[in-house]
Scaffold this motif. Structure first.
Motif, PDB file in Angstrom:
ATOM      1  N   HIS A 104      42.239  21.491 -26.069  1.00 54.14           N
ATOM      2  CA  HIS A 104      43.405  22.342 -25.789  1.00 54.14           C
ATOM      3  C   HIS A 104      44.678  21.555 -26.051  1.00 54.14           C
ATOM      4  O   HIS A 104      44.937  20.539 -25.403  1.00 54.14           O
ATOM      5  CB  HIS A 104      43.378  22.840 -24.342  1.00 54.14           C
ATOM      6  CG  HIS A 104      44.644  23.557 -23.971  1.00 54.14           C
ATOM      7  ND1 HIS A 104      45.363  23.249 -22.829  1.00 54.14           N
ATOM      8  CD2 HIS A 104      45.348  24.546 -24.604  1.00 54.14           C
ATOM      9  CE1 HIS A 104      46.432  24.016 -22.759  1.00 54.14           C
ATOM     10  NE2 HIS A 104      46.446  24.814 -23.831  1.00 54.14           N
ATOM     11  N   ARG A 105      45.490  22.047 -26.989  1.00 51.14           N
ATOM     12  CA  ARG A 105      46.755  21.399 -27.297  1.00 51.14           C
ATOM     13  C   ARG A 105      47.788  21.716 -26.229  1.00 51.14           C
ATOM     14  O   ARG A 105      48.054  22.902 -25.960  1.00 51.14           O
ATOM     15  CB  ARG A 105      47.296  21.850 -28.656  1.00 51.14           C
ATOM     16  CG  ARG A 105      46.607  21.221 -29.832  1.00 51.14           C
ATOM     17  CD  ARG A 105      47.472  21.269 -31.086  1.00 51.14           C
ATOM     18  NE  ARG A 105      48.331  22.436 -31.173  1.00 51.14           N
ATOM     19  CZ  ARG A 105      48.015  23.558 -31.798  1.00 51.14           C
ATOM     20  NH1 ARG A 105      46.832  23.679 -32.371  1.00 51.14           N
ATOM     21  NH2 ARG A 105      48.861  24.563 -31.851  1.00 51.14           N
ATOM     22  N   PRO A 106      48.376  20.699 -25.640  1.00 55.06           N
ATOM     23  CA  PRO A 106      49.404  20.948 -24.607  1.00 55.06           C
ATOM     24  C   PRO A 106      50.549  21.791 -25.166  1.00 55.06           C
ATOM     25  O   PRO A 106      50.959  21.624 -26.316  1.00 55.06           O
ATOM     26  CB  PRO A 106      49.888  19.533 -24.252  1.00 55.06           C
ATOM     27  CG  PRO A 106      48.746  18.636 -24.619  1.00 55.06           C
ATOM     28  CD  PRO A 106      48.105  19.266 -25.820  1.00 55.06           C
ATOM     29  N   ALA A 138      38.132  24.074 -15.384  1.00 59.00           N
ATOM     30  CA  ALA A 138      38.731  23.832 -16.691  1.00 59.00           C
ATOM     31  C   ALA A 138      40.183  24.265 -16.762  1.00 59.00           C
ATOM     32  O   ALA A 138      40.995  23.666 -17.484  1.00 59.00           O
ATOM     33  CB  ALA A 138      37.916  24.557 -17.764  1.00 59.00           C
ATOM     34  N   LEU A 139      40.545  25.306 -16.000  1.00 62.06           N
ATOM     35  CA  LEU A 139      41.900  25.855 -16.067  1.00 62.06           C
ATOM     36  C   LEU A 139      42.857  25.232 -15.059  1.00 62.06           C
ATOM     37  O   LEU A 139      44.038  25.576 -15.053  1.00 62.06           O
ATOM     38  CB  LEU A 139      41.851  27.373 -15.861  1.00 62.06           C
ATOM     39  CG  LEU A 139      41.226  28.183 -16.999  1.00 62.06           C
ATOM     40  CD1 LEU A 139      41.139  29.651 -16.613  1.00 62.06           C
ATOM     41  CD2 LEU A 139      42.025  28.013 -18.288  1.00 62.06           C
ATOM     42  N   GLU A 140      42.366  24.333 -14.252  1.00 62.10           N
ATOM     43  CA  GLU A 140      43.241  23.712 -13.261  1.00 62.10           C
ATOM     44  C   GLU A 140      44.369  22.965 -13.979  1.00 62.10           C
ATOM     45  O   GLU A 140      44.132  22.100 -14.824  1.00 62.10           O
ATOM     46  CB  GLU A 140      42.452  22.747 -12.371  1.00 62.10           C
ATOM     47  CG  GLU A 140      43.289  22.181 -11.235  1.00 62.10           C
ATOM     48  CD  GLU A 140      42.467  21.339 -10.270  1.00 62.10           C
ATOM     49  OE1 GLU A 140      43.077  20.691  -9.408  1.00 62.10           O
ATOM     50  OE2 GLU A 140      41.223  21.331 -10.398  1.00 62.10           O
ATOM     51  N   GLY A 141      45.607  23.340 -13.637  1.00 60.49           N
ATOM     52  CA  GLY A 141      46.763  22.717 -14.272  1.00 60.49           C
ATOM     53  C   GLY A 141      47.113  23.317 -15.625  1.00 60.49           C
ATOM     54  O   GLY A 141      48.019  22.820 -16.307  1.00 60.49           O
ATOM     55  N   ARG A 142      46.404  24.362 -16.031  1.00 64.11           N
ATOM     56  CA  ARG A 142      46.671  25.009 -17.314  1.00 64.11           C
ATOM     57  C   ARG A 142      46.937  26.494 -17.083  1.00 64.11           C
ATOM     58  O   ARG A 142      46.154  27.158 -16.414  1.00 64.11           O
ATOM     59  CB  ARG A 142      45.480  24.857 -18.270  1.00 64.11           C
ATOM     60  CG  ARG A 142      45.209  23.430 -18.713  1.00 64.11           C
ATOM     61  CD  ARG A 142      44.023  23.394 -19.685  1.00 64.11           C
ATOM     62  NE  ARG A 142      43.828  22.072 -20.247  1.00 64.11           N
ATOM     63  CZ  ARG A 142      43.094  21.122 -19.698  1.00 64.11           C
ATOM     64  NH1 ARG A 142      42.452  21.346 -18.558  1.00 64.11           N
ATOM     65  NH2 ARG A 142      42.981  19.940 -20.285  1.00 64.11           N
ATOM     66  N   GLN A 143      47.994  27.000 -17.653  1.00 64.52           N
ATOM     67  CA  GLN A 143      48.332  28.411 -17.513  1.00 64.52           C
ATOM     68  C   GLN A 143      47.866  29.151 -18.774  1.00 64.52           C
ATOM     69  O   GLN A 143      48.661  29.480 -19.654  1.00 64.52           O
ATOM     70  CB  GLN A 143      49.841  28.570 -17.314  1.00 64.52           C
ATOM     71  CG  GLN A 143      50.387  27.871 -16.083  1.00 64.52           C
ATOM     72  CD  GLN A 143      49.794  28.447 -14.796  1.00 64.52           C
ATOM     73  OE1 GLN A 143      49.645  29.668 -14.649  1.00 64.52           O
ATOM     74  NE2 GLN A 143      49.451  27.569 -13.857  1.00 64.52           N
ATOM     75  N   LEU A 144      46.565  29.406 -18.850  1.00 62.68           N
ATOM     76  CA  LEU A 144      46.009  30.082 -20.012  1.00 62.68           C
ATOM     77  C   LEU A 144      45.526  31.480 -19.633  1.00 62.68           C
ATOM     78  O   LEU A 144      44.877  31.649 -18.591  1.00 62.68           O
ATOM     79  CB  LEU A 144      44.827  29.295 -20.597  1.00 62.68           C
ATOM     80  CG  LEU A 144      45.093  27.870 -21.082  1.00 62.68           C
ATOM     81  CD1 LEU A 144      43.840  27.297 -21.730  1.00 62.68           C
ATOM     82  CD2 LEU A 144      46.254  27.838 -22.048  1.00 62.68           C
TER      83      LEU A 144
END
Length: 392
Positions: A104-106, A138-144
């Motif tokens: 996943h690209r930041p 996997a989504l912790e800290g990511r707003q996807l």
């Protein structure tokens, strides 16, 4: 990912549908995979496990290159770069986070989904429960955004008796049948876009190839020949090498120009090519000729003119591109990596002495009358016997 091990898994397609001879197809596919990978890394292990091939590579192997080469091997529908950890949900979640950090690209927000499979039914959670647990980690800290129907970024996980697996990098395979499980074919290879694609598609149906190229020095440059050899090497790569027969076609073209009516020249060229190709195919035990011909694309490829050349060989001619649109062929050429070479500005022999108004609907009586002006047997024999053989 020090706690995980990495493998490639090749998924089988129609090979798995074979009946009593499935074992032959699988053995050939295994051999082809070993041969293809051998040029990229040493000491690779290729083993069949149930309905898939498992490929183990030594440390330092070029994984991306091996993944692409494996996917380009006919017989597989998909190849996954898979990471394995112990059969434990926390270990799987930790692995999933590591994979997300890698793929996943930041700053990007692709639609995301987890695809979970529980092949070990003794595991005390359902596939959907596993997917939810892994996705949360996997989504912790990511707003996807999560989109289960049309995801752009997919995390695959599987729990089996042998461990827990996760992957995010895959390549679509070409499917088809392993090269060498069908007949050997002789490809009429030019420097154009079509014939390399036709050869590629024939390989996908299990045909091992030899190729024949008609060269007309000094009218056609050595750069044209080098171009054809380069295209041939792309096909040779898929089958551990290929023989290219280089036929010197100059004397035949000069005889046609001197003794025959110009509007029939290209059709007469093609008929000589088929005679010579058929002779070499017989000598080399090739059961079929293979061409990149396409209905109506040029004057020599009308149904009437294709019928006139089909009268000559005593074996079937495979034409994988017969009904393709030109854009489809060009897209395939780009996909398989031959397009840029094919469009290099070097002529082939069929472009020599071409009239403004070539014959579109040839007639047997007319063409045979033209050939009666020539020593067809002598010209064919001389060209066939003085063929160069190049190993690609």
């Amino acid at each position: 990912m020090s706690a995980s091990s990495r493998i490639l898994i090749g998924r089988l397609g129609e090979v798995w549908l074979k009946g009593q001879n499935r074992r032959i197809f699988l053995a050939k596919l295994q051999s082809n995979l070993r041969e293809r990978i051998k040029g990229l890394t040493s000491s690779a292990q290729v083993q069949l496990h149930h309905d898939r091939f498992v490929i183990q590579l030594p440390e330092g192997s070029p994984w991306a290159e091996v993944l692409a080469a494996t996917a380009d091997t006919p017989g597989l529908t998909r190849v996954d770069e898979v990471h394995r950890v112990e059969r434990d949900l926390d270990a799987l979640k930790a692995l999933s986070v590591q994979l997300m950090d890698r793929f996943h690209r930041p700053g990007t927000t692709p639609r995301f989904a987890v695809r979970a499979r529980r092949s070990d039914k003794r595991f005390p959670m359902s596939s959907s429960q596993i997917a939810l647990e892994v996705a949360t980690a996997a989504l912790e800290g990511r707003q996807l955004p999560v989109d289960l129907k049309n995801p752009e970024l997919i995390l695959h996980v599987e729990l089996s008796r042998n461990g827990a697996f996760a992957w995010m990098r895959s390549a679509d395979g070409v499917g088809g049948l392993p090269i060498g499980t069908a007949v050997k074919g002789l490809l009429l290879l030019s420097g154009g876009i079509d014939s390399p694609v036709a050869g590629y598609l024939a390989q996908n149906r299990g045909c091992e190839l030899e190729a024949i190229y008609f060269h007309s020095p000094p009218f056609i440059s050595e750069e044209s020949r080098e171009k054809v050899e380069s295209l041939g090497r792309r096909l040779a790569l898929r089958q551990g090498g290929m023989t290219l027969h280089v036929v010197h076609f100059t004397e035949i073209q000069k005889a046609i120009r001197a003794h025959c009516d110009g509007q029939h020249a290209v059709l007469l060229y093609r008929r000589f090519m088929y005679r010579i190709a058929n002779e070499i195919a017989h000598r080399r035990r090739c059961k079929t000729l293979i061409t990149g011909e396409n209905v109506g694309q040029v004057a020599s490829q009308t149904i009437e003119n294709l019928t006139l050349v089909d009268r000559l060989p005593d074996r079937i001619t495979m034409r994988p591109l017969l009904t393709f649109d030109k854009r489809q062929i060009m897209d395939l050429a780009r996909q398989i990596g031959t397009y840029d070479t094919s469009i290099l500005p070097h002529d082939d022999c069929c472009t020599l002495f071409v009239p403004k108004n070539p014959t579109i609907k040839g007639k047997v009586s007319v063409i045979e009358a033209q050939e009666a002006r020539l020593d067809v047997e002598g010209l064919t024999a001389a060209a066939s016997e003085h063929t160069e053989i190049v190993s690609l």
